[in-house]
Design a protein around this motif. Sequence first.
Motif, PDB file in Angstrom:
ATOM      1  N   TRP A 287      -1.614   6.967   8.199  1.00  0.00           N
ATOM      2  CA  TRP A 287      -1.622   5.692   7.489  1.00  0.00           C
ATOM      3  C   TRP A 287      -2.485   4.696   8.260  1.00  0.00           C
ATOM      4  N   THR A 288      -3.087   3.747   7.545  1.00  0.00           N
ATOM      5  CA  THR A 288      -3.947   2.768   8.221  1.00  0.00           C
ATOM      6  C   THR A 288      -3.148   1.615   8.816  1.00  0.00           C
ATOM      7  N   THR A 289      -1.977   1.352   8.274  1.00  0.00           N
ATOM      8  CA  THR A 289      -1.122   0.286   8.810  1.00  0.00           C
ATOM      9  C   THR A 289       0.185   0.915   9.266  1.00  0.00           C
TER      10      THR A 289
ATOM     11  N   THR B 138       2.912  -0.158  10.739  1.00  0.00           N
ATOM     12  CA  THR B 138       4.201  -0.838  10.601  1.00  0.00           C
ATOM     13  C   THR B 138       4.162  -1.850   9.474  1.00  0.00           C
ATOM     14  N   SER B 139       5.319  -2.376   9.180  1.00  0.00           N
ATOM     15  CA  SER B 139       5.478  -3.428   8.182  1.00  0.00           C
ATOM     16  C   SER B 139       4.902  -3.047   6.818  1.00  0.00           C
ATOM     17  N   PHE B 140       5.513  -2.040   6.206  1.00  0.00           N
ATOM     18  CA  PHE B 140       5.067  -1.617   4.883  1.00  0.00           C
ATOM     19  C   PHE B 140       6.256  -1.531   3.937  1.00  0.00           C
TER      20      PHE B 140
ATOM     21  N   TYR C 208       4.614  -8.043   4.381  1.00  0.00           N
ATOM     22  CA  TYR C 208       4.347  -6.629   4.613  1.00  0.00           C
ATOM     23  C   TYR C 208       2.845  -6.446   4.783  1.00  0.00           C
ATOM     24  N   ALA C 209       2.452  -5.523   5.657  1.00  0.00           N
ATOM     25  CA  ALA C 209       1.032  -5.276   5.906  1.00  0.00           C
ATOM     26  C   ALA C 209       0.409  -4.360   4.861  1.00  0.00           C
ATOM     27  N   SER C 210       1.245  -3.543   4.216  1.00  0.00           N
ATOM     28  CA  SER C 210       0.703  -2.616   3.218  1.00  0.00           C
ATOM     29  C   SER C 210       1.780  -2.149   2.252  1.00  0.00           C
TER      30      SER C 210
ATOM     31  N   GLU D 204      -2.019   4.335  -0.088  1.00  0.00           N
ATOM     32  CA  GLU D 204      -1.728   3.131   0.677  1.00  0.00           C
ATOM     33  C   GLU D 204      -2.759   2.061   0.343  1.00  0.00           C
TER      34      GLU D 204
ATOM     35  N   ALA E  97      -3.758  -1.665   2.148  1.00  0.00           N
ATOM     36  CA  ALA E  97      -3.532  -2.718   3.134  1.00  0.00           C
ATOM     37  C   ALA E  97      -3.654  -4.060   2.413  1.00  0.00           C
TER      38      ALA E  97
END
Length: 162
Positions: free
Chosen positions: A79-81, A83-85, A119-121, A159, A161
């Motif tokens: 995944w590119t992010t 955390t915080s998804f 959330y980042a993503s 995903e 972002a």
Amino acid sequence: MIRPTEITDLPHILEVLEEVKQHMFYQGIDQWDEEYPNENIIHTDIKKEQAYIYTQNNKIIAYMVLNEEYDIEYNALNWTTPTSFIVIHRLFVKPTAQGKGISSQMIQYAEEYAKTNNYASIRFDAYSRNNTANAVYLKKNYRLVGTVQFRKGVFNCYEKAL
């Protein structure tokens, strides 16, 4: 209008879900069955206050769940992010309302919810044989991260972002 579900919505959600399952079956998509998703799963979604519906003329047209829960298979993907998804689950639209941009509105709602809640993503998976769903996610600029194997077969993981 998109709003959080209430327990009184359950019978109507289940009616739409059954229509969706039958429609998918006739299209040769065996993704959903009596085991998943079912009444107990939808009831739990509502009780956890994670379910949202799209209504039109006071009738339920679409459903989805937003939460931080995911299957362990997700851990093997890049995944590119990290955390915080937030994860979208069980997004479905009444067959007679499909092709009218409702799933796009549900996805847009999820994106706005994710941004508002820092959330980042957004992540989710889609059955690889459900070409319509996969096309919608790619059109919405979700990136294919990889695939996972679940009970019904191969699922594409996406995903975006934020």
